[in-house]
Design a protein around this motif. Structure first.
Motif, PDB file in Angstrom:
ATOM      1  N   VAL A  80     122.640 -11.562  90.223  1.00 16.64           N
ATOM      2  CA  VAL A  80     121.674 -11.873  91.268  1.00 16.64           C
ATOM      3  C   VAL A  80     120.908 -10.601  91.623  1.00 16.64           C
ATOM      4  O   VAL A  80     121.500  -9.547  91.809  1.00 16.64           O
ATOM      5  N   GLU A  81     119.598 -10.733  91.711  1.00 10.79           N
ATOM      6  CA  GLU A  81     118.760  -9.597  92.111  1.00 10.79           C
ATOM      7  C   GLU A  81     118.084  -9.942  93.439  1.00 10.79           C
ATOM      8  O   GLU A  81     117.404 -10.960  93.560  1.00 10.79           O
ATOM      9  N   LEU A  82     118.297  -9.088  94.434  1.00 13.03           N
ATOM     10  CA  LEU A  82     117.700  -9.249  95.762  1.00 13.03           C
ATOM     11  C   LEU A  82     116.736  -8.106  96.026  1.00 13.03           C
ATOM     12  O   LEU A  82     116.971  -6.977  95.571  1.00 13.03           O
ATOM     13  N   ASP A  83     115.685  -8.377  96.805  1.00 10.77           N
ATOM     14  CA  ASP A  83     114.810  -7.281  97.206  1.00 10.77           C
ATOM     15  C   ASP A  83     115.440  -6.553  98.397  1.00 10.77           C
ATOM     16  O   ASP A  83     116.547  -6.886  98.832  1.00 10.77           O
ATOM     17  N   ARG A  84     114.755  -5.565  98.936  1.00 11.33           N
ATOM     18  CA  ARG A  84     115.306  -4.772 100.041  1.00 11.33           C
ATOM     19  C   ARG A  84     115.601  -5.591 101.287  1.00 11.33           C
ATOM     20  O   ARG A  84     116.460  -5.242 102.079  1.00 11.33           O
ATOM     21  N   ASP A  85     114.852  -6.696 101.458  1.00  8.02           N
ATOM     22  CA  ASP A  85     115.049  -7.562 102.613  1.00  8.02           C
ATOM     23  C   ASP A  85     116.108  -8.635 102.377  1.00  8.02           C
ATOM     24  O   ASP A  85     116.349  -9.465 103.246  1.00  8.02           O
ATOM     25  N   GLY A  86     116.714  -8.635 101.183  1.00  3.05           N
ATOM     26  CA  GLY A  86     117.750  -9.618 100.886  1.00  3.05           C
ATOM     27  C   GLY A  86     117.213 -10.934 100.367  1.00  3.05           C
ATOM     28  O   GLY A  86     117.949 -11.905 100.257  1.00  3.05           O
ATOM     29  N   GLU A  87     115.917 -10.981 100.030  1.00  2.00           N
ATOM     30  CA  GLU A  87     115.329 -12.202  99.478  1.00  2.00           C
ATOM     31  C   GLU A  87     115.593 -12.254  97.975  1.00  2.00           C
ATOM     32  O   GLU A  87     115.510 -11.243  97.282  1.00  2.00           O
ATOM     33  N   LEU A  88     115.904 -13.440  97.476  1.00  2.00           N
ATOM     34  CA  LEU A  88     116.210 -13.627  96.064  1.00  2.00           C
ATOM     35  C   LEU A  88     114.979 -13.375  95.199  1.00  2.00           C
ATOM     36  O   LEU A  88     113.918 -13.947  95.434  1.00  2.00           O
ATOM     37  N   LEU A  89     115.135 -12.499  94.208  1.00  4.13           N
ATOM     38  CA  LEU A  89     114.076 -12.252  93.237  1.00  4.13           C
ATOM     39  C   LEU A  89     114.339 -13.042  91.956  1.00  4.13           C
ATOM     40  O   LEU A  89     113.449 -13.636  91.390  1.00  4.13           O
TER      41      LEU A  89
END
Length: 104
Positions: A80-89
Motif C-alpha cells: 500500500v502506498e499512501l501520500d503524506r496526508d494518509g490518502e491512498l495512492l
C-alpha cells in the motif's frame, strides 16, 4: 418559528485537508483500513512499513480465505502506498500464502 442562521465567518461548504500522518503507527492504521474497505477482507497486521519522500509504503497482511484448521487459511500481503496526508495512492497484492507455510 425562529430562523436558524449559519454563524458568521464560516463558509457553508468549507472543505479542509486531512492532517498529515503523524508517524508509522498512524500510517499503518490508515493502510489497514483502506485495504479492508477495498478488499472486504480483514487486515491481520502490518509486516513492513517505510517512509518515502512522498509518504508511506506499508505491507498489510490480509486474511483472504479463513479455513479450519487455521493453519490452512489463505493470507495475502498487499503493498500500500499512501501520500503524506494518509490518502491512498495505490495498492497491489504482492503475495498469497498459507498461514502455516514457512517463508522461502
Amino acid at each position: 418559528m425562529a430562523e436558524q442562521r449559519e454563524p458568521r465567518g464560516r463558509a457553508a461548504t468549507a472543505v479542509s485537508s486531512p492532517p498529515p500522518v503523524e508517524g508509522p503507527e498512524e500510517a499503518a492504521g490508515r493502510a489497514c483500513r483502506c485495504i479492508t474497505g477495498l478488499t472486504g477482507h480483514p487486515a491481520e497486521g502490518v509486516s513492513a512499513i517505510s517512509r518515502s519522500e512522498d509518504g508511506w509504503h506499508v505491507d498489510v497482511d490480509v486474511l483472504e480465505v479463513p479455513r479450519i484448521p487455521d493453519t490452512t487459511s489463505l493470507l495475502a500481503t498487499y503493498e500500500v502506498e499512501l501520500d503524506r496526508d494518509g490518502e491512498l495512492l495505490r495498492y497491489r497484492r504482492v503475495r498469497r500464502y498459507r498461514r502455516g507455510a514457512a517463508d522461502d
